[in-house]
Design a protein around this motif. Structure first.
Motif, PDB file in Angstrom:
ATOM      1  N   GLU A 147       0.832  -1.207   0.000  1.00 23.67           N
ATOM      2  CA  GLU A 147       0.000   0.000   0.000  1.00 23.67           C
ATOM      3  C   GLU A 147       0.866   1.256   0.000  1.00 23.67           C
ATOM      4  OE1 GLU A 147      -2.698  -0.161   3.261  1.00 23.67           O
ATOM      5  OE2 GLU A 147      -3.448  -2.161   2.757  1.00 23.67           O
ATOM      6  N   LEU A 148       1.943   1.240   0.775  1.00 23.89           N
ATOM      7  CA  LEU A 148       2.833   2.403   0.818  1.00 23.89           C
ATOM      8  C   LEU A 148       3.520   2.605  -0.523  1.00 23.89           C
ATOM      9  CD1 LEU A 148       4.510   1.967   4.339  1.00 23.89           C
ATOM     10  CD2 LEU A 148       2.484   3.294   3.743  1.00 23.89           C
ATOM     11  N   GLU A 149       3.968   1.521  -1.135  1.00 21.91           N
ATOM     12  CA  GLU A 149       4.603   1.624  -2.455  1.00 21.91           C
ATOM     13  C   GLU A 149       3.635   2.213  -3.474  1.00 21.91           C
ATOM     14  OE1 GLU A 149       5.920  -2.376  -3.170  1.00 21.91           O
ATOM     15  OE2 GLU A 149       7.960  -1.924  -2.471  1.00 21.91           O
ATOM     16  N   ALA A 150       2.381   1.745  -3.448  1.00 23.68           N
ATOM     17  CA  ALA A 150       1.379   2.256  -4.389  1.00 23.68           C
ATOM     18  C   ALA A 150       1.114   3.741  -4.158  1.00 23.68           C
ATOM     19  CB  ALA A 150       0.089   1.452  -4.243  1.00 23.68           C
ATOM     20  N   ARG A 151       1.096   4.152  -2.904  1.00 24.92           N
ATOM     21  CA  ARG A 151       0.836   5.562  -2.575  1.00 24.92           C
ATOM     22  C   ARG A 151       1.983   6.450  -3.070  1.00 24.92           C
ATOM     23  NH1 ARG A 151      -2.935   7.319   1.281  1.00 24.92           N
ATOM     24  NH2 ARG A 151      -2.670   9.494   1.970  1.00 24.92           N
ATOM     25  N   LEU A 152       3.208   5.990  -2.906  1.00 25.29           N
ATOM     26  CA  LEU A 152       4.356   6.756  -3.376  1.00 25.29           C
ATOM     27  C   LEU A 152       4.361   6.849  -4.901  1.00 25.29           C
ATOM     28  CD1 LEU A 152       7.132   5.395  -0.984  1.00 25.29           C
ATOM     29  CD2 LEU A 152       6.015   7.634  -0.890  1.00 25.29           C
ATOM     30  N   THR A 153       4.036   5.749  -5.565  1.00 23.72           N
ATOM     31  CA  THR A 153       3.972   5.757  -7.028  1.00 23.72           C
ATOM     32  C   THR A 153       2.901   6.721  -7.516  1.00 23.72           C
ATOM     33  OG1 THR A 153       4.745   3.467  -7.133  1.00 23.72           O
ATOM     34  CG2 THR A 153       3.606   4.328  -9.071  1.00 23.72           C
ATOM     35  N   ALA A 154       1.750   6.703  -6.860  1.00 22.10           N
ATOM     36  CA  ALA A 154       0.657   7.595  -7.252  1.00 22.10           C
ATOM     37  C   ALA A 154       1.040   9.065  -7.095  1.00 22.10           C
ATOM     38  CB  ALA A 154      -0.587   7.281  -6.418  1.00 22.10           C
ATOM     39  N   ASN A 155       1.952   9.340  -6.160  1.00 22.46           N
ATOM     40  CA  ASN A 155       2.414  10.719  -5.943  1.00 22.46           C
ATOM     41  C   ASN A 155       3.665  11.043  -6.754  1.00 22.46           C
ATOM     42  OD1 ASN A 155       0.928  12.268  -3.524  1.00 22.46           O
ATOM     43  ND2 ASN A 155       0.874  10.064  -3.108  1.00 22.46           N
ATOM     44  N   GLY A 156       4.094  10.113  -7.583  1.00 19.65           N
ATOM     45  CA  GLY A 156       5.262  10.344  -8.433  1.00 19.65           C
ATOM     46  C   GLY A 156       6.564  10.452  -7.663  1.00 19.65           C
ATOM     47  N   LEU A 157       6.664   9.713  -6.563  1.00 20.08           N
ATOM     48  CA  LEU A 157       7.850   9.815  -5.706  1.00 20.08           C
ATOM     49  C   LEU A 157       8.727   8.577  -5.866  1.00 20.08           C
ATOM     50  CD1 LEU A 157       6.131  11.226  -2.492  1.00 20.08           C
ATOM     51  CD2 LEU A 157       7.643  12.472  -4.048  1.00 20.08           C
ATOM     52  N   ALA A 158       9.920   8.773  -6.403  1.00 16.09           N
ATOM     53  CA  ALA A 158      10.880   7.673  -6.523  1.00 16.09           C
ATOM     54  C   ALA A 158      11.431   7.334  -5.143  1.00 16.09           C
ATOM     55  CB  ALA A 158      12.015   8.067  -7.462  1.00 16.09           C
ATOM     56  N   HIS A 159      11.676   6.045  -4.941  1.00 20.17           N
ATOM     57  CA  HIS A 159      12.168   5.623  -3.624  1.00 20.17           C
ATOM     58  C   HIS A 159      12.952   4.339  -3.753  1.00 20.17           C
ATOM     59  CE1 HIS A 159       9.249   2.301  -3.212  1.00 20.17           C
ATOM     60  NE2 HIS A 159       8.456   3.089  -3.915  1.00 20.17           N
ATOM     61  N   GLY A 160      13.720   4.050  -2.724  1.00 21.54           N
ATOM     62  CA  GLY A 160      14.455   2.804  -2.673  1.00 21.54           C
ATOM     63  C   GLY A 160      13.611   1.709  -2.057  1.00 21.54           C
ATOM     64  N   PRO A 161      14.235   0.583  -1.740  1.00 20.60           N
ATOM     65  CA  PRO A 161      13.501  -0.532  -1.122  1.00 20.60           C
ATOM     66  C   PRO A 161      12.909  -0.132   0.230  1.00 20.60           C
ATOM     67  CG  PRO A 161      15.682  -1.221  -1.847  1.00 20.60           C
ATOM     68  CD  PRO A 161      15.658   0.255  -1.955  1.00 20.60           C
ATOM     69  N   ILE A 162      11.758  -0.697   0.537  1.00 24.29           N
ATOM     70  CA  ILE A 162      11.147  -0.505   1.854  1.00 24.29           C
ATOM     71  C   ILE A 162      11.629  -1.639   2.747  1.00 24.29           C
ATOM     72  CG2 ILE A 162       9.002  -0.373   3.160  1.00 24.29           C
ATOM     73  CD1 ILE A 162       7.644   0.779   0.710  1.00 24.29           C
ATOM     74  N   GLU A 163      12.372  -1.270   3.795  1.00 18.18           N
ATOM     75  CA  GLU A 163      13.036  -2.258   4.640  1.00 18.18           C
ATOM     76  C   GLU A 163      12.513  -2.207   6.070  1.00 18.18           C
ATOM     77  OE1 GLU A 163      17.435  -2.189   2.552  1.00 18.18           O
ATOM     78  OE2 GLU A 163      16.970  -0.692   4.100  1.00 18.18           O
TER      79      GLU A 163
END
Length: 308
Positions: free
Chosen positions: A274-290
């Motif tokens: 869910e967090l990954e989808a939210r970041l993608t929807a906001n156009g925010l590049a990010h590294g792995p979620i650890e």
């Protein structure tokens, strides 16, 4: 543990309309390194000054090594060494002259003073600088000289108010080496600190917020009280990541930690996607979620119910 060196019983202090310390109760055992942690305005310095007898509490009672601090502050001062945020060194006196002044102030017998000074100067690494003016010392060396002066009368309790703030990492390491030696000698140490890595070195911590002690326990015990899971997310715009995730379902708190964001969630398995989808929807590049182990700062933010 042995009996308490310090007992604080329902202590409070006001400054006009401001209630700086509210109904604080805690005890510090002999030989502990006890930490006071909290943001600016939490009441750490006010509490420290009351422990030292510099301020009297409006309510409650403080007993230090069996001495009521408010009722008999002069006797209490013989049992404690106090190093405030801005220690009162005389910058136009040398290292040796500052130490001598404090030795005289506490009426340390001359033979004992010479023996004690040699021990402390050597432990602090100040032997080559005894003739240097205090005003010409680096910040770290000034703090170590302040510690020498606070210990010259061999107190049973040492009070340190944010002693390493603004001090370089090497001097901080040296300072802590001295504290560990003092602890091994049986000295009880109470310190406030703004550094979370230092807080984790303490035997126990009191987490202060708005003048109250919210939690008091060993660092490991405090970390176990953090329910849920802590996730770390890196990215080129961590502030934007924090803003995007702060109100996401299942997010209990977010904390900016350098170039990463710590996200406290109720369930890592169910929330990561869910967090990954939210970041993608906001156009925010990010590294792995650890998944990461919580630090004291994470615990503090969670326990006081704040986001930062």
């Amino acid at each position: 543990m042995s009996e308490a060196a310090i007992v604080v019983d329902r202590v409070g202090r006001r400054f006009g309309a401001l209630e700086a310390v509210r109904d604080v109760t805690l005890s510090v055992e002999r030989g502990e390194i006890f930490g006071l942690v909290g943001p600016d305005g939490a009441g750490k310095t006010t509490l420290m000054r009351m422990l030292a007898g510099v301020l009297h509490p409006d309510t409650g009672r403080i007993v230090l090594e069996g001495i009521d601090v408010a009722a008999d502050p002069e006797r209490a001062k013989t049992a404690l060494g106090y190093m405030p945020q801005r220690f009162g060194l005389y910058e136009d006196l040398t290292v040796a002259e500052n130490a001598f002044f404090y030795g005289e102030l506490f009426e340390v017998p001359r033979a004992r003073y010479r023996e004690r000074l040699a021990q402390l100067i050597d432990a602090a690494g100040l032997a080559p600088f005894t003739r240097r003016l205090a005003g010409q010392l680096s910040g770290g060396m000034k703090q170590k000289l302040g510690l020498v002066c606070a210990l010259i009368h061999t107190p049973k309790v040492l009070l340190l108010d944010e002693p390493t703030t603004g001090v370089d990492p090497v001097s901080r390491r040296d300072f802590w080496a001295i504290l560990y030696r003092l602890r091994d000698e049986g000295v009880t140490i109470v310190m406030s600190t703004a550094y979370m890595d230092e807080a984790q070195r303490c035997t126990r911590l009191a987490l202060l917020h708005a003048g109250e002690v919210r939690e008091c326990a060993a660092p490991a015990s405090l970390k176990r009280r953090l329910h849920g899971t802590l996730l770390a997310i890196g990215g080129s715009d961590p502030r934007a990541i924090r803003a995007a995730l702060a109100s996401a379902p299942g997010v209990l708190g977010v904390l900016l930690m350098g170039d990463r964001v710590h996200v406290h969630v109720d369930d890592s398995v169910g929330r990561t996607a869910e967090l990954e989808a939210r970041l993608t929807a906001n156009g925010l590049a990010h590294g792995p979620i650890e998944t990461v182990e919580p630090g004291i700062e994470d615990v503090f933010v969670a326990l006081v119910g704040e986001t930062a």
